[in-house]
Design an enzyme around this catalytic site. Structure first.
Site, PDB file in Angstrom:
ATOM      1  N   SER A  55      -5.080  -2.469   1.601  1.00  0.00           N
ATOM      2  CA  SER A  55      -5.907  -2.930   0.483  1.00  0.00           C
ATOM      3  C   SER A  55      -5.949  -4.446   0.334  1.00  0.00           C
ATOM      4  O   SER A  55      -6.812  -4.971  -0.347  1.00  0.00           O
ATOM      5  CB  SER A  55      -5.425  -2.298  -0.828  1.00  0.00           C
ATOM      6  OG  SER A  55      -4.137  -2.782  -1.158  1.00  0.00           O
ATOM      7  N   HIS A  95      -1.417  -6.777  -5.041  1.00  0.00           N
ATOM      8  CA  HIS A  95      -2.832  -7.121  -5.215  1.00  0.00           C
ATOM      9  C   HIS A  95      -2.965  -8.521  -5.804  1.00  0.00           C
ATOM     10  O   HIS A  95      -2.005  -9.091  -6.299  1.00  0.00           O
ATOM     11  CB  HIS A  95      -3.547  -6.108  -6.098  1.00  0.00           C
ATOM     12  CG  HIS A  95      -3.906  -4.854  -5.364  1.00  0.00           C
ATOM     13  ND1 HIS A  95      -4.480  -3.785  -5.987  1.00  0.00           N
ATOM     14  CD2 HIS A  95      -3.790  -4.487  -4.068  1.00  0.00           C
ATOM     15  CE1 HIS A  95      -4.690  -2.812  -5.107  1.00  0.00           C
ATOM     16  NE2 HIS A  95      -4.266  -3.231  -3.932  1.00  0.00           N
ATOM     17  N   ASP A 123      -8.414  -2.788 -10.339  1.00  0.00           N
ATOM     18  CA  ASP A 123      -7.307  -1.819 -10.327  1.00  0.00           C
ATOM     19  C   ASP A 123      -7.167  -0.977 -11.593  1.00  0.00           C
ATOM     20  O   ASP A 123      -6.175  -0.262 -11.729  1.00  0.00           O
ATOM     21  CB  ASP A 123      -5.979  -2.552 -10.092  1.00  0.00           C
ATOM     22  CG  ASP A 123      -5.861  -3.089  -8.688  1.00  0.00           C
ATOM     23  OD1 ASP A 123      -6.608  -2.639  -7.811  1.00  0.00           O
ATOM     24  OD2 ASP A 123      -4.999  -3.961  -8.464  1.00  0.00           O
TER      25      ASP A 123
END
Length: 180
Positions: A55, A95, A123
């Protein structure tokens, strides 16, 4: 080879065997002390993490080993890569901070939204039910450096438990039999 290892263990007297067990215990204890020391120095409950998904590509790839810090006096900034845990999930997520939301009250609460570089949406779908923003308490650490693909061993050990037990068994036998 395996038979020769067992022969070496059988030839040891009790004193040699206890010495080997003590050496093994010291190795394990040293590793734990180093981990706890890193926790104190970095301010993070997990100073080293492995990227488990794609990701964050192209910034980080699956298997990259990240070094984290989590100093409470440093403000979170947009664009910074953070590792966070959300309620109901055991595995931390790596992230990038996408947006900040600053509340102008006496607590000066700062909330933020994250997104994986390789993901098309933010998210919010990963957060706990009803949670729209993250806060400082959700942060495990901030990425400060990385080693590419070093964590692939960890991923292999998690995905293939037999491989993990084989590696741990070989290492354990080596420590017990090695006489230096």
């Amino acid at each position: 080879m395996l038979q020769s290892i067992f022969d070496d263990v059988q030839r040891m007297n009790k004193r040699q065997f206890l010495y080997q067990m003590l050496s093994f215990g010291m190795i394990v204890t040293s590793a734990l002390m180093i981990w706890k020391g890193l926790m104190v120095v970095t301010g993070s409950e997990s100073p080293i993490v492995v990227v488990l998904s794609g990701s964050m590509e192209p910034a980080f790839h699956r298997g990259d080993l990240l070094f984290l810090t989590n100093y409470q006096d440093e403000p979170v900034r947009v664009g910074e890569i953070v590792v966070f845990k959300v309620e109901g999930r055991d595995i931390p997520i790596v992230h990038r901070v996408l947006k900040l939301h600053e509340k102008g009250d006496q607590n000066d609460t700062v909330k933020f939204l994250t997104k994986g570089d390789n993901n098309s949406v933010d998210d919010r779908g990963l957060y706990a039910a009803g949670q729209l923003w993250l806060t400082h308490k959700d942060i495990v650490g901030r990425a400060r450096g990385f080693l590419p693909y070093v964590g692939m061993v960890t991923i292999c050990m998690n995905e293939y438990p037999k491989f993990k037990y084989a590696v741990l068994s070989v290492l354990g036998l080596y420590v017990l039999v090695h006489r230096e």
